[in-house]
Scaffold this active site. Structure first.
Site: not given
Ligand code: BES
Ligand code: ZN
Length: 635
Positions: A163, A290, A292-295, A319-320, A323, A342, A401, A409, A584, A586
């Site tokens: 990651q 950790p 939901g997704g990573m682009e 979403h991804e 990106h 974001e 972070d 977002y 995860r 979130k």
């Molecule tokens: N790029 C982010 C994940 C991220 C953010 C990794 C900050 C490291 C630091 C990814 O695109 C993202 O926003 N994921 C969200 C899902 C989205 C539907 C809001 C998530 O992981 O919850």
């Molecule tokens: Zn994102």
């Protein structure tokens, strides 16, 4: 923070190398116009691209699953601009050897350790434009999560994923680790024969018997998008240019769940122009992922918690995918500009899901996001950094972070919705298409964005919307559009039928009119349960709606949060199981937050965390350590 600190020579050949490097990352980064030489200052990288910048990476590594270590060589092509050295970021890496293009050893030195790692400074004789760094990763590599077979779905083979975002790539590759610096890469990765490797690049769809894989990313990308996964991975197509990778027992289920991927790509292209990355695939990772997704380009990394069995959580893929334009094509120049990644992506995500699933769907997700935003702003207001609810941040001296909250977002999205409403959708779409084209493969600052939108859109249309206040001031400006949803109004009605009417309260749960409700309606219902429900009333809800048994992670997590808040003990075994398997962040944050609100809950949280912590990735560990003020064992 410009003090010069001591440099620690790490090889006898470097003793004579007298140069010093600042121990605090302070300089640089680019509005990366291909050959441009002006770089924005990045407070989170040691690199000095204005002196020498890497343009291409050739990565040749071996992944040792047993010793949980990556070993190999990163060879860079450099563009020299000034000075006689090149500086890379490292974190916990052992540097074995540094050579130049002609094979001779290069003088080099590692700077002092800081929270952002150590600078690796390599001396460059005149004309030298290639550097090869042989290294291995350390046990504290923050980007890497090594999973034992027991931590995977199929329990047969170990798994590794990386990651990179925000500034973690430096813990597995020595690199100029700043989103303002872009490189192309190719890679040769060797893994145990029974495993397969995939990266954020062109990917194999089948394994080979040698465990030797080659990758190529020929578009310039920022370092945080370099990614690798290794495991018992299998592939299934979902369309001509889309498909799913997952562990063996998951791949069919995942392909079914994500059947709309091809349509999503088409919808995205219809909005903002061609998808420029070739294939779009998704890998479903083990549950400790950790996010939901990573682009990661070409290959989104995703949590298995979106596999709900009903295709309702796929907006995360929208979403991804989005990106691929906002973020991967046009990137934030520094983590202070994270909202450019974001906020635009959330807007784009909503446009894709609206095209596929309609306005009601979109209204619901918009309201849920707005609820999250209000909660986040309230938390930030009462915290140490109330200024963090501005879109444009100042994260110097802090972990990047820390700035990655719902503000980027959802406040970012709220600003773009407001602009859309002022200028009208057709003009806003034309603007966005032009924006993605104009800044394609560049990294831009908030100021660049401001100047561009004023010149191209707000000026000509004579629109005033307090842009500076939106971007630079904390909180929500008065002209924010408050979203509403008719579908949620139905939920509110049923909720009040259940919860009002003293003393016996209202209509029994099983008689509520909930037919046809989707995931978002249930989430809204659960988020708005009245406080202080008795165990009997929670029993009633669970008997009527089977929340504890839900296979939908959003519904289950929202329910478990209410169970903690209402001290509904019957659900605690489920809570324990959820917190131990799912990493995860979130989902973890609100659950642990709810637990620590009482003394008893706090003890429960510490108990659960003690056995859950080894299953979490370092980014979740850092967050939950802080939240619980964890003083227990570190690994
Ligand atoms: N790029 C982010 C994940 C991220 C953010 C990794 C900050 C490291 C630091 C990814 O695109 C993202 O926003 N994921 C969200 C899902 C989205 C539907 C809001 C998530 O992981 O919850
Ligand atoms: Zn994102």
């Amino acid at each position: 923070m410009n003090h010069i600190l001591r440099f620690i020579p790490i090889l006898c050949t470097c003793v004579a190398f007298a140069a010093c490097v600042q121990a605090d990352p302070v300089r640089h980064m680019a509005d990366g116009h291909g050959g441009a030489s002006h770089y924005t200052m990045d407070p989170h990288s040691f690199a000095r691209p204005d002196e020498a910048v890497a343009t291409h990476l050739n990565l040749d590594i071996h992944v040792d699953m047993g010793r949980q270590r990556i070993h190999g060589t990163a060879t860079y092509d450099l563009k020299r601009q000034s000075g006689d050295s090149v500086v890379f970021d490292t974190y916990g890496l052992s540097i074995e050897k540094v050579t130049l293009g002609d094979g001779s050893e290069a003088k080099h030195a590692l700077g002092d350790s800081s929270s952002m790692g150590r600078a690796l400074k390599v001396a460059l004789p005149p004309g030298a434009n290639k550097v090869a760094i042989t290294y291995s990763t350390g046990p504290e590599a923050k980007a890497l999560q090594w999973l034992s077979p027991g931590q995977t779905k199929d329990k047969q083979h170990p798994f590794l994923f990386t990651q990179g975002e925000a500034a973690l790539t430096r813990s597995w590759i020595p690199i100029q680790d700043s989103p303002g610096i872009r490189i192309t890469y190719d890679a040769h990765v060797t893994v145990p024969q029974e495993l397969m490797a995939v990266m954020s690049a062109t990917n194999p769809q089948e394994r080979n018997s040698e465990g030797s894989y080659r990758f190529r990313m020929d578009k310039p990308i920022p370092s945080y998008l370099i990614a690798l996964a290794v495991g018992d991975i299998h592939f299934k197509a979902t369309g001509n240019r889309t498909g799913v990778y997952a562990e063996r027992s998951m791949v069919d289920t995942a392909a079914w769940e994500l059947a709309d991927m091809e349509k999503m790509v088409e919808a995205a292209e219809a909005l903002y122009g061609p998808y420029r990355w070739g294939r779009y695939d998704v890998i479903i990772l083990p549950p400790s992922f950790p996010f939901g997704g990573m682009e990661n380009p070409c290959l989104t990394f995703a949590t298995p918690t979106i596999i709900a069995g009903d295709r309702t959580l796929t907006s995360l893929i929208a979403h991804e995918l989005a990106h691929s334009w906002s973020g991967n094509l046009v990137t934030n120049a520094t983590w202070n500009d994270f909202w450019l990644n974001e906020g635009f992506t959330v807007y784009f995500e909503h446009r894709i899901t609206e095209a596929l699933y309609g306005k009601d769907y979109n209204d619901m997700t918009t309201v849920l996001g707005y609820q999250d935003l209000l909660k986040t702003i309230a938390e930030i207001d009462s915290g140490k950094h109330p200024e963090d609810s501005a879109l444009h941040l100042d994260l110097a001296g802090r972990d990047p972070d820390d700035g990655m909250t719902d503000v980027a977002y959802e406040k970012g999205y709220a600003l773009l919705r407001l602009i859309e409403s002022k200028v009208g959708r057709p003009d806003f779409d034309a603007f966005l298409r032009g924006y993605f084209d104009h800044f394609a493969f560049q990294s831009i600052t908030t100021d660049t964005f401001k100047a561009y939108i004023r010149k191209e859109l707000l000026g000509p249309k004579q629109v005033d919307l307090n842009l500076d206040e939106w971007i630079d001031k904390p909180g929500l400006p008065a002209n924010v559009l408050v979203p509403t949803s008719e579908k949620f109004a139905e939920v509110d009605k049923e909720l009040s039928r259940w919860s009002t009417g003293a003393p016996a309260k209202g209509t029994p749960a099983k008689l509520l009119n909930t037919q046809g409700w989707n995931t978002f309606q249930w989430m809204h219902f659960l988020r708005h349960l009245p406080p202080g429900e008795t165990p009997a009333r929670m029993d009633e809800l669970d008997a009527a709606f089977h929340f504890s048994a839900s296979g939908n992670s959003e519904i289950l997590a929202a329910w478990l949060e209410q169970c903690v808040k209402n001290n509904y003990q019957k659900a605690f075994p489920k809570l324990d199981e959820f917190l131990t398997t799912v990493g995860r962040r979130k989902f973890l944050i609100p659950l642990y937050q709810a637990l620590i609100a009482t003394k008893e809950g706090r003890e429960r949280a510490l108990e659960i965390y003690a056995h859950a912590r080894p299953n979490y990735h370092s980014v979740s560990v850092r967050t939950i350590d802080d939240l619980l003020q964890w003083k227990g064992p570190r690994s």
